[in-house]
Write a protein that holds these residues in place. Structure first.
Motif, PDB file in Angstrom:
ATOM      1  N   LYS A 199      70.070 -82.443  79.165  1.00 44.43           N
ATOM      2  CA  LYS A 199      71.080 -83.353  79.709  1.00 44.43           C
ATOM      3  C   LYS A 199      70.663 -84.822  79.607  1.00 44.43           C
ATOM      4  N   ASP A 200      69.539 -85.084  78.947  1.00 42.86           N
ATOM      5  CA  ASP A 200      69.008 -86.443  78.822  1.00 42.86           C
ATOM      6  C   ASP A 200      69.790 -87.222  77.762  1.00 42.86           C
ATOM      7  N   GLU A 244      65.714 -78.146  80.967  1.00 45.28           N
ATOM      8  CA  GLU A 244      66.955 -78.568  81.634  1.00 45.28           C
ATOM      9  C   GLU A 244      67.104 -80.083  81.614  1.00 45.28           C
ATOM     10  N   GLU A 245      65.984 -80.778  81.891  1.00 43.60           N
ATOM     11  CA  GLU A 245      66.050 -82.237  81.901  1.00 43.60           C
ATOM     12  C   GLU A 245      66.374 -82.785  80.511  1.00 43.60           C
ATOM     13  N   GLY A 300      62.294 -75.989  83.511  1.00 42.13           N
ATOM     14  CA  GLY A 300      62.611 -77.221  84.227  1.00 42.13           C
ATOM     15  C   GLY A 300      62.663 -78.415  83.304  1.00 42.13           C
ATOM     16  N   LEU A 301      61.648 -78.547  82.447  1.00 45.09           N
ATOM     17  CA  LEU A 301      61.637 -79.645  81.480  1.00 45.09           C
ATOM     18  C   LEU A 301      62.789 -79.510  80.497  1.00 45.09           C
TER      19      LEU A 301
END
Length: 412
Positions: free
Chosen positions: A56-57, A52-53, A49-50
């Motif tokens: 795309k950050d 993925e963030e 989850g982290l």
């Protein structure tokens, strides 16, 4: 290099021999942890989850030359320098990334990939004929060498217009680019040789243009000579990227999928009885055994707060730990380390996420699905050579066995 992080630093094994234990340790240490990749200290991120963030950050960059303060001092003697200094869409960000990605994306549209399906079938059939000949009389056959390796190199060579006499060079130098046991001097020498075959390909296609990706990139470069389409360095590095990404990762995917099926025959039976499909095999293999275990490297453009009170400071490196992310129990449950083709949630980050998601993912899936289906259709009694231990590649990046020895007929 002095470590800027507090707490214990996990030194990643350059030989790949501690892969599973390393992934378990990364997960146990939390969403992000200090790690050492060949002497460079980074934040290894294993929580999907982290990850993925962060992938795309917009506050995270892949451009080491612009956004890594230590780049100049480290890259000179770091075996993985090419991974952060090449000039192509892999390292670009913002408009540069969009510009370069647009040039390449035309070769990987759904229509283009579908058009390649027949050729992939033909190549697979030819390779299986060769395997049948090599395995006559019960002789062992290395499926990595005779199927998983030649299929993607032939497909990507067709896409790029690579002449036959250059293919062996690409094969050798791509493999060594993924190795993490080379000295800095060996790595630099390999990069020079790799650029040599790239330059030879570009020269050949400039002299005799064709209907291939290299010729299209050259046309874009030469038509807009001011570099607005792409510079000469970007042309060279884009060709290098396409052949590397289109070859090594697909090769590893096929090897991993076959080895999982042969070591878990009950899973192969599920496919044969229609309880699962070849797409299920491909996705579960990608999840459990990411073809790229760790992918160097990204950099924080500003201080970024992470869970657990962690702050990634501006300029610090971030290492996506894809092998660990695919086995994370927070997403895949307590049986996350089990190969299960009927698993309902098979989502993974093996092809990345966000703006840098792999353009070649549909082609890699097509090649793997075709190779698996036809291999087990042609050789239904295929087995691993008894007593052979599958040793990993010498790499903390590339994740697959170095050889895959099989017998075409189960002697039992």
């Amino acid at each position: 290099m002095e470590c800027p992080f507090k707490g214990p630093v996990l030194v990643l094994d350059p030989t790949g021999r501690a892969r599973d234990a390393e992934s378990a340790e990364l997960i146990a240490r939390g969403p992000a942890t200090p790690a050492d990749i060949l002497g460079v200290h980074v934040w290894a991120v294993s929580d999907p989850g982290l990850l993925e963030e962060l992938l795309k950050d917009p506050r995270v960059s892949k451009d080491g030359l612009r956004d890594w303060p230590d780049c100049e001092s480290v890259a000179e003697n770091w075996p993985l320098a090419l991974w952060v200094t090449a000039r192509n869409m892999f390292t670009a960000r913002g408009e540069d990334h969009r510009r370069l990605r647009r040039l390449v994306s035309t070769a990987f549209t759904p229509r283009q990939v579908t058009a390649l399906a027949e050729r992939v079938e033909e190549l697979t059939a030819e390779l299986l004929d060769g395997i049948a000949a090599a395995g006559e009389g019960g002789a062992p056959v290395d499926l990595r060498e005779h199927l998983a390796l030649p299929l993607p190199i032939q497909v990507i060579s067709q896409l790029l217009g690579v002449p036959d006499d250059l293919r062996e060079g690409f094969r050798i130098y791509v493999g060594r680019t993924f190795s993490t046991t080379l000295t800095p001097e060996e790595s630099q020498a390999n990069a020079a040789l790799f650029y040599g075959v790239v330059d030879a390909l570009i020269a050949a296609r400039r002299e005799q243009p064709g209907d291939d990706m290299t010729s299209l990139l050259i046309a874009a470069r030469d038509t807009e000579g001011d570099g607005s389409a792409l510079t000469e360095d970007e042309l060279r590095d884009t060709v290098m990227l396409i052949v590397s990404a289109g070859y090594e990762t697909t090769l590893n995917l096929i090897v991993n999928a076959v080895s999982q099926l042969l070591t878990h025959p009950e899973q192969l039976d599920l496919v044969r009885t229609g309880k699962a499909g070849w797409d299920d095999v491909v996705e579960e293999s990608l999840r459990l055994e990411a073809p790229v275990a760790h992918l160097p490297l990204r950099f924080a453009l500003e201080d970024i707060e992470l869970p657990g009170g962690i702050t990634v400071r501006r300029g610090e490196g971030i290492l996506p730990a894809y092998a660990a992310a695919g086995r994370h129990p927070g997403r895949h449950g307590e049986d996350a380390t089990v190969f299960d083709v009927t698993r309902q949630v098979k989502d993974h980050l093996a092809f990345g996420h966000g703006p840098h998601f792999c353009l070649g993912a549909p082609l890699a899936r097509l090649e793997a699905r075709t190779a698996l289906h036809r291999l087990f259709e042609r050789f239904p009694r295929l087995v691993l050579v008894p007593g052979v231990e599958l040793e990993p590649l010498d790499s903390l990046i590339s994740n697959a066995p170095r050889v895959l020895p099989v017998l075409l007929e189960d002697p039992a």
